[in-house]
Design a protein around this motif. Structure first.
Motif, short mmCIF file in Angstrom:
data_model
loop_
_atom_site.label_atom_id
_atom_site.label_comp_id
_atom_site.label_asym_id
_atom_site.label_seq_id
_atom_site.Cartn_x
_atom_site.Cartn_y
_atom_site.Cartn_z
N LEU A 66 73.40 230.62 99.39
CA LEU A 66 72.62 231.12 98.26
C LEU A 66 72.51 230.24 97.11
CD1 LEU A 66 73.86 234.90 98.37
CD2 LEU A 66 71.53 234.13 99.43
N VAL A 67 73.59 229.49 96.83
CA VAL A 67 73.18 228.44 95.73
C VAL A 67 72.22 227.45 96.07
CG1 VAL A 67 74.90 226.61 94.51
CG2 VAL A 67 75.76 228.88 95.32
N ALA A 69 69.58 227.74 97.96
CA ALA A 69 68.60 228.49 97.90
C ALA A 69 68.22 228.64 96.38
CB ALA A 69 68.39 229.75 98.55
N GLY A 70 69.21 228.94 95.58
CA GLY A 70 68.66 229.08 94.24
C GLY A 70 68.32 227.73 93.55
N ARG A 71 68.84 226.84 94.05
CA ARG A 71 68.49 225.32 93.32
C ARG A 71 67.05 225.01 93.88
NH1 ARG A 71 74.27 222.24 93.24
NH2 ARG A 71 75.62 223.64 91.98
N ARG A 73 64.85 226.90 94.52
CA ARG A 73 63.75 227.61 93.77
C ARG A 73 63.49 227.12 92.31
NH1 ARG A 73 61.84 228.41 97.69
NH2 ARG A 73 61.79 230.18 99.22
N ALA A 74 64.68 226.72 91.85
CA ALA A 74 64.85 226.26 90.45
C ALA A 74 64.07 225.09 90.32
CB ALA A 74 66.34 226.15 89.92
N ASN A 95 70.66 239.94 98.50
CA ASN A 95 70.72 238.52 97.58
C ASN A 95 69.81 237.56 98.23
OD1 ASN A 95 72.47 239.63 95.60
ND2 ASN A 95 74.32 238.73 96.89
N SER A 98 66.39 238.61 97.47
CA SER A 98 65.95 238.59 95.87
C SER A 98 65.71 237.02 95.51
CB SER A 98 67.27 238.86 95.15
OG SER A 98 68.21 238.03 95.08
N LEU A 99 65.85 236.04 96.45
CA LEU A 99 65.69 234.55 96.31
C LEU A 99 64.41 234.20 97.13
CD1 LEU A 99 69.30 233.14 96.43
CD2 LEU A 99 67.63 233.08 94.46
#
Length: 227
Positions: A66-67, A69-71, A73-74, A95, A98-99
């Motif tokens: 998930l980290v 995936a978040g990076r 997206r960011a 979670n 949501s990403l």
């Protein structure tokens, strides 16, 4: 051809998932990453759009999926993500969604299950306007999202036990040897007829190769080898 990055820390699983991707029409393997950092590096080094889909394991040795995936997206990297994990907790699923993760694959899964997911992902992509169109319609959006929401086929056909199927998989996966139905029957203490049903299912699913075994008296016996 949709280019796919496989992110998986276990060597055997990484090799299997990469081979699965190679065998599915409409997709090509862009690379394999064994850590989150390596996945992010490969995504950043490619030109935007060169990697279009990431098969992302959630349990990586250096950071959680998930980290990663978040990076992604960011960083504005335009790649879709399919989560691949043995984690079944609802919070994890929420979670992931949501990403913007488009699909969720729970381990262990078969080649047929991954093929089903990727084929419907391909339908999703093809349902959206092509050729640089700037706008879409309600009908096109609904059709694209419906492709992603199609349920996976049952992982175990009626009449087959998931536990026995996993025992047969484990036996064939353990080495490079090819097994006949008779040999599987002896190893697992099940009938030869039962062993052949499970082997035929795995062969039809594409995870084992089926071939005649020559050099034995009488009619050649079939043997099955893990792909």
């Amino acid at each position: 051809m949709i280019s796919v990055l496989v992110v998986e820390d276990e060597a055997i699983a990484a090799s299997a998932h990469a081979e699965y991707v190679r065998r599915i029409d409409g997709f090509r393997l862009a690379g394999v990453a064994r850590t989150g950092a390596d996945a992010l590096r490969q995504l950043r080094e490619e030109r935007p759009g060169d990697i279009e889909l990431v098969l992302l394991d959630m349990n990586l040795p250096d950071m959680h999926g998930l980290v990663v995936a978040g990076r992604i997206r960011a960083s504005g990297i335009p790649a879709d993500i399919i989560a691949v994990t043995a984690v079944r907790e609802l919070a994890m699923v929420r979670n992931a969604l949501s990403l913007g993760i488009v699909q969720y694959l729970i381990k262990p899964f078969t080649f047929a299950t991954l093929r089903h997911k990727l084929e419907h992902y391909l339908q999703f992509r093809q349902s959206l306007p092509q050729g640089g169109a700037a706008q879409t319609t309600q009908e096109e959006v609904d059709r694209a999202l419906a492709a992603l929401r199609t349920a996976s086929p049952p992982s175990t056909p009626k009449g087959l036990s998931p536990e026995t199927l996993e025992r047969v998989r484990t036996l064939l996966r353990a080495g490079d040897a090819a097994y006949s139905a008779t040999e599987v029957s002896s190893e697992l203490a099940i009938s030869r007829v039962t062993a052949r049903r499970y082997l035929e299912h795995l062969a039809d699913d594409g995870v084992v190769a089926r071939a005649p075994r020559h050099g034995t008296p009488g009619r050649p016996e079939l043997e099955y080898r893990w792909v």
